[in-house]
Enzyme design. Structure first.
Site, mmCIF file in Angstrom:
data_model
loop_
_atom_site.group_PDB
_atom_site.id
_atom_site.type_symbol
_atom_site.label_atom_id
_atom_site.label_comp_id
_atom_site.label_asym_id
_atom_site.label_seq_id
_atom_site.Cartn_x
_atom_site.Cartn_y
_atom_site.Cartn_z
ATOM 1 C CD GLU A 77 -2.955 -1.048 0.083
ATOM 2 O OE1 GLU A 77 -3.030 0.007 -0.584
ATOM 3 O OE2 GLU A 77 -3.651 -2.057 -0.138
ATOM 4 C CB CYS A 140 -6.139 -2.723 6.473
ATOM 5 S SG CYS A 140 -6.447 -4.473 6.793
ATOM 6 C CG HIS A 160 -4.579 -4.887 1.838
ATOM 7 N ND1 HIS A 160 -4.930 -3.551 1.756
ATOM 8 C CD2 HIS A 160 -5.315 -5.410 2.871
ATOM 9 C CE1 HIS A 160 -5.830 -3.288 2.697
ATOM 10 N NE2 HIS A 160 -6.066 -4.388 3.384
HETATM 11 N N1 PCA Z 1 -8.427 -6.762 6.477
HETATM 12 C C1 PCA Z 1 -9.281 -5.646 6.777
HETATM 13 C C2 PCA Z 1 -9.157 -5.451 8.263
HETATM 14 C C3 PCA Z 1 -8.508 -6.686 8.788
HETATM 15 C C4 PCA Z 1 -7.996 -7.383 7.605
HETATM 16 O O1 PCA Z 1 -7.279 -8.382 7.612
HETATM 17 C C5 PCA Z 1 -8.999 -4.410 5.937
HETATM 18 O O2 PCA Z 1 -8.555 -4.560 4.782
HETATM 19 O O3 PCA Z 1 -9.234 -3.295 6.396
#
Ligand code: PCA
Length: 199
Positions: A77, A140, A160
């Site tokens: 990200e 996240c 991610h």
């Molecule tokens: N993914 C979520 C929150 C926890 C996770 O593993 C997100 O992308 O915000």
């Protein structure tokens, strides 16, 4: 020490690849830097205090992992934004609808991980991955923004992960095998450790 965080399962899933992978890399030593893992709650009120607790002590960098179902590849990200808008309630049943995470804080903060170097290391290891321009507006992004805001001088960022084979068993969604994801995270940590120990 590099702090490596994953998230507990959420949204009715039985597991979250991010916590499985972060646990599996706990204690690894890369370029002389030890990795310590922690699992974060998918709870908008508890995630901040838990991060504060984990950041106390000798943390030289932070890599946070989270699941993003529907993505095709592992993604670094680039940016965290000062906003929370939960698409589904968190694990405590809480929702948020567009408020600032830190009123008065900057609208957006960039990752301070060496993104290009990590991408290059993935390519050299034949591991597909890319830079994503949005971490969403859920937990996240909240964790990512909080760490960058609270510790502006610390190299820190978010990766991610797509669904893995177990999550994809029950639906037609893209997935990357957990072991491949784990390798991508390990390569990213190795590159970060070299970045931290250079010159
Ligand atoms: N993914 C979520 C929150 C926890 C996770 O593993 C997100 O992308 O915000």
């Amino acid at each position: 020490m590099i702090l490596l965080t994953g998230f507990e399962p959420f949204g009715g899933d039985a597991h979250n690849p991010s916590s499985v992978i972060s646990r599996s890399l706990d204690g690894t030593v890369l370029a002389g830097v030890r990795v310590r893992s922690a699992v974060l709650p998918v709870d908008g009120a508890r995630v901040g205090p838990e991060l504060e607790r984990q950041l106390a002590g000798d943390v030289r960098a932070v890599v946070m992992l989270g699941l993003a179902r529907g993505r095709h590849q592992v993604a670094l990200e680039r940016v965290a934004v000062n906003r929370a808008e939960y698409r589904i309630p968190d694990n405590a049943g809480r929702t948020r609808s567009g408020e600032a995470l830190f009123p008065g804080g900057p609208d957006a903060i960039f990752s301070s991980l060496p993104l290009e170097r990590i991408l290059e290391a993935w390519r050299s290891a034949a591991l597909p991955g890319y830079v994503s321009e949005s971490a969403g507006l859920y937990l996240c992004n909240q964790a990512f923004y909080s760490v960058r805001h609270l510790r502006p001088n610390l190299p820190a960022g978010f990766i991610h992960l797509p669904s893995d084979e177990t999550l994809a068993l029950h639906g037609r969604e893209p997935f990357v095998p957990l072991e491949w994801q784990r390798q991508s995270v390990a390569v990213a940590l190795g590159e970060l450790a070299r970045f931290l120990t250079e010159d």
